[in-house]
Scaffold this motif. Structure first.
Motif, PDB file in Angstrom:
ATOM      1  N   GLY A   1      32.928  65.565  40.202  1.00 36.47           N
ATOM      2  CA  GLY A   1      32.647  66.795  40.667  1.00 36.47           C
ATOM      3  C   GLY A   1      31.021  67.233  40.283  1.00 36.47           C
ATOM      4  N   GLY A   2      30.691  68.081  41.336  1.00 42.03           N
ATOM      5  CA  GLY A   2      29.285  68.475  41.393  1.00 42.03           C
ATOM      6  C   GLY A   2      29.085  69.846  40.552  1.00 42.03           C
ATOM      7  N   GLY A   3      30.284  70.554  40.306  1.00 45.31           N
ATOM      8  CA  GLY A   3      29.901  71.854  39.533  1.00 45.31           C
ATOM      9  C   GLY A   3      29.488  72.791  40.610  1.00 45.31           C
ATOM     10  N   ARG A   4      29.911  72.929  41.777  1.00 44.94           N
ATOM     11  CA  ARG A   4      29.162  73.958  42.764  1.00 44.94           C
ATOM     12  C   ARG A   4      29.170  75.432  42.140  1.00 44.94           C
ATOM     13  NH1 ARG A   4      31.935  77.143  46.431  1.00 44.94           N
ATOM     14  NH2 ARG A   4      33.824  75.865  46.081  1.00 44.94           N
ATOM     15  N   ARG A   5      30.307  75.592  41.738  1.00 43.28           N
ATOM     16  CA  ARG A   5      30.530  76.976  40.928  1.00 43.28           C
ATOM     17  C   ARG A   5      29.809  77.193  39.597  1.00 43.28           C
ATOM     18  NH1 ARG A   5      36.721  78.410  41.418  1.00 43.28           N
ATOM     19  NH2 ARG A   5      36.981  76.229  41.283  1.00 43.28           N
TER      20      ARG A   5
ATOM     21  N   ARG B   1      25.599  71.954  38.445  1.00 42.47           N
ATOM     22  CA  ARG B   1      25.522  71.187  37.446  1.00 42.47           C
ATOM     23  C   ARG B   1      26.861  70.263  37.231  1.00 42.47           C
ATOM     24  NH1 ARG B   1      24.984  75.411  32.345  1.00 42.47           N
ATOM     25  NH2 ARG B   1      24.397  73.568  31.253  1.00 42.47           N
ATOM     26  N   PRO B   2      26.472  69.081  37.263  1.00 48.72           N
ATOM     27  CA  PRO B   2      27.619  67.818  37.554  1.00 48.72           C
ATOM     28  C   PRO B   2      28.534  68.222  36.101  1.00 48.72           C
ATOM     29  CG  PRO B   2      25.648  67.078  37.735  1.00 48.72           C
ATOM     30  CD  PRO B   2      25.305  68.406  37.342  1.00 48.72           C
ATOM     31  N   LYS B   3      29.651  68.336  36.520  1.00 53.48           N
ATOM     32  CA  LYS B   3      30.807  68.542  35.163  1.00 53.48           C
ATOM     33  C   LYS B   3      30.873  67.341  34.299  1.00 53.48           C
ATOM     34  CE  LYS B   3      34.061  71.853  37.711  1.00 53.48           C
ATOM     35  NZ  LYS B   3      35.341  71.982  37.863  1.00 53.48           N
ATOM     36  N   ALA B   4      30.485  66.208  34.593  1.00 48.93           N
ATOM     37  CA  ALA B   4      30.675  65.036  33.707  1.00 48.93           C
ATOM     38  C   ALA B   4      29.861  65.586  32.539  1.00 48.93           C
ATOM     39  CB  ALA B   4      30.394  63.850  34.213  1.00 48.93           C
TER      40      ALA B   4
ATOM     41  N   GLY C   1      44.943  59.585  22.518  1.00 47.30           N
ATOM     42  CA  GLY C   1      46.203  59.829  22.947  1.00 47.30           C
ATOM     43  C   GLY C   1      47.036  58.464  23.224  1.00 47.30           C
ATOM     44  N   GLY C   2      46.272  57.405  23.147  1.00 43.73           N
ATOM     45  CA  GLY C   2      46.938  56.087  23.560  1.00 43.73           C
ATOM     46  C   GLY C   2      46.790  55.075  24.672  1.00 43.73           C
ATOM     47  N   CYS C   3      45.667  55.556  25.460  1.00 47.55           N
ATOM     48  CA  CYS C   3      45.407  55.011  26.854  1.00 47.55           C
ATOM     49  C   CYS C   3      44.451  54.064  26.706  1.00 47.55           C
ATOM     50  CB  CYS C   3      44.844  56.151  28.018  1.00 47.55           C
ATOM     51  SG  CYS C   3      45.868  57.167  28.407  1.00 47.55           S
ATOM     52  N   ASP C   4      44.697  52.838  27.399  1.00 50.33           N
ATOM     53  CA  ASP C   4      43.803  51.948  27.513  1.00 50.33           C
ATOM     54  C   ASP C   4      44.299  50.831  28.468  1.00 50.33           C
ATOM     55  OD1 ASP C   4      41.765  50.104  26.439  1.00 50.33           O
ATOM     56  OD2 ASP C   4      43.094  48.459  25.743  1.00 50.33           O
ATOM     57  N   PRO C   5      43.285  50.386  29.423  1.00 51.46           N
ATOM     58  CA  PRO C   5      42.209  50.680  29.573  1.00 51.46           C
ATOM     59  C   PRO C   5      41.432  52.158  30.204  1.00 51.46           C
ATOM     60  CG  PRO C   5      42.874  49.732  31.467  1.00 51.46           C
ATOM     61  CD  PRO C   5      43.945  49.554  30.715  1.00 51.46           C
ATOM     62  N   VAL C   6      40.623  52.409  30.056  1.00 51.71           N
ATOM     63  CA  VAL C   6      39.924  53.819  30.483  1.00 51.71           C
ATOM     64  C   VAL C   6      38.927  53.554  31.648  1.00 51.71           C
ATOM     65  CG1 VAL C   6      38.599  56.047  29.794  1.00 51.71           C
ATOM     66  CG2 VAL C   6      40.220  54.769  28.112  1.00 51.71           C
ATOM     67  N   LEU C   7      39.353  54.209  32.603  1.00 52.64           N
ATOM     68  CA  LEU C   7      38.314  54.431  33.716  1.00 52.64           C
ATOM     69  C   LEU C   7      37.914  55.624  34.355  1.00 52.64           C
ATOM     70  CD1 LEU C   7      41.138  52.371  34.525  1.00 52.64           C
ATOM     71  CD2 LEU C   7      39.950  52.007  36.636  1.00 52.64           C
ATOM     72  N   VAL C   8      36.407  55.752  34.573  1.00 53.26           N
ATOM     73  CA  VAL C   8      36.007  57.008  34.770  1.00 53.26           C
ATOM     74  C   VAL C   8      35.188  57.089  36.098  1.00 53.26           C
ATOM     75  CG1 VAL C   8      34.181  58.492  34.065  1.00 53.26           C
ATOM     76  CG2 VAL C   8      35.285  57.231  32.498  1.00 53.26           C
ATOM     77  N   VAL C   9      35.927  57.978  36.925  1.00 57.12           N
ATOM     78  CA  VAL C   9      35.173  57.881  38.503  1.00 57.12           C
ATOM     79  C   VAL C   9      34.257  58.941  38.463  1.00 57.12           C
ATOM     80  CG1 VAL C   9      35.968  58.587  40.717  1.00 57.12           C
ATOM     81  CG2 VAL C   9      37.747  57.522  39.294  1.00 57.12           C
ATOM     82  N   LEU C  10      33.100  58.638  38.848  1.00 62.34           N
ATOM     83  CA  LEU C  10      31.935  59.301  38.807  1.00 62.34           C
ATOM     84  C   LEU C  10      31.530  59.535  40.386  1.00 62.34           C
ATOM     85  CD1 LEU C  10      29.601  57.304  36.309  1.00 62.34           C
ATOM     86  CD2 LEU C  10      31.120  59.355  36.069  1.00 62.34           C
ATOM     87  N   GLY C  11      30.662  60.696  40.750  1.00 65.57           N
ATOM     88  CA  GLY C  11      30.174  60.871  41.967  1.00 65.57           C
ATOM     89  C   GLY C  11      28.888  61.456  41.896  1.00 65.57           C
ATOM     90  N   ALA C  12      29.001  62.885  41.739  1.00 63.31           N
ATOM     91  CA  ALA C  12      27.559  63.626  41.476  1.00 63.31           C
ATOM     92  C   ALA C  12      27.060  63.044  40.149  1.00 63.31           C
ATOM     93  CB  ALA C  12      27.892  65.112  41.212  1.00 63.31           C
TER      94      ALA C  12
END
Length: 209
Positions: A25-29, A33-36, A56-67
């Motif tokens: 997300g680009g943080g329009r509101r 400012r990009p939320k990441a 919390g126990g997750c693996d693998p971790v994927l991060v989706v980026l845009g803005a």
């Protein structure tokens, strides 16, 4: 002479559950400012999200980026994560969910979808969802006083359906509504806060708290 007991068979490994952190997300509101990259406890917010899903126990971790997709890997410590780019991030959360699900490696029994702008979600809440999944829930969502919230966990059998229904800002909503009877609501109101961080007032409140 008593014969030696046969060795116990090795334990069957538990299939991993991937985490999909939606951070495009680009943080329009928030004035664009990009939320990441929003500051949270002295570090970019995306780092906090990654820590929560890992603890919390997750693996693998994927991060989706845009803005700010070029800035995020430079300014945030995301080692060990798979970074997925969604060039159509401005179209809404649905595109990010589709891009992320397409990158999930085979062999995972499910995917936990985590929104980067929910800093009140805790590792304990993630662990509860994973426990529900491993006890047989093919679809699970965190509940807050009985109301469905985030994060959500989608079993492998439903990933294609989730991707097909991900449009606009709906994310996995279409899938969860269609399969409401199969969804396990996991109460997390005692260990997590579901509020989104969407506005300058939200940012100030979370920064202060």
């Amino acid at each position: 002479m008593t014969p030696a007991a046969a060795p116990a068979p090795p334990p069957v490994p538990t299939p991993p559950v991937a985490a999909l952190v939606l951070a495009a997300g680009g943080g329009r509101r928030l004035g664009g400012r990009p939320k990441a990259l929003l500051p949270f406890r002295g570090r970019p917010l995306v780092e906090h999200a990654v820590r929560v899903v890992r603890e919390g126990g997750c693996d693998p971790v994927l991060v989706v980026l845009g803005a700010a997709r070029a800035r995020v890997p430079v300014e945030a410590e995301l080692s060990g994560c798979t970074l997925v780019t969604n060039p159509d991030w401005a179209e809404g959360m649905g595109g990010s969910l589709r891009a992320g699900l397409a990158a999930v490696p085979p062999g995972c029994s499910g995917v936990l979808v985590f929104l980067v702008d929910t800093p009140g979600v805790t590792p304990a809440a993630v662990a509860r969802l994973l426990a529900a999944h491993r006890s047989g829930a093919a679809l699970a969502a965190a509940g807050y006083a009985g109301r469905r919230g985030h994060p959500v966990l989608i079993g492998a059998a439903h990933l294609a359906e989730a991707a097909a229904g991900a449009r606009g800002d709906a994310g996995a909503r279409e899938l969860l509504n269609r399969r409401r009877a199969e969804l396990r609501l996991v109460e997390c109101g005692d260990i997590a806060v579901p509020d989104d961080l969407d506005t300058p007032a939200d940012l100030a409140r979370w920064s202060a708290g």
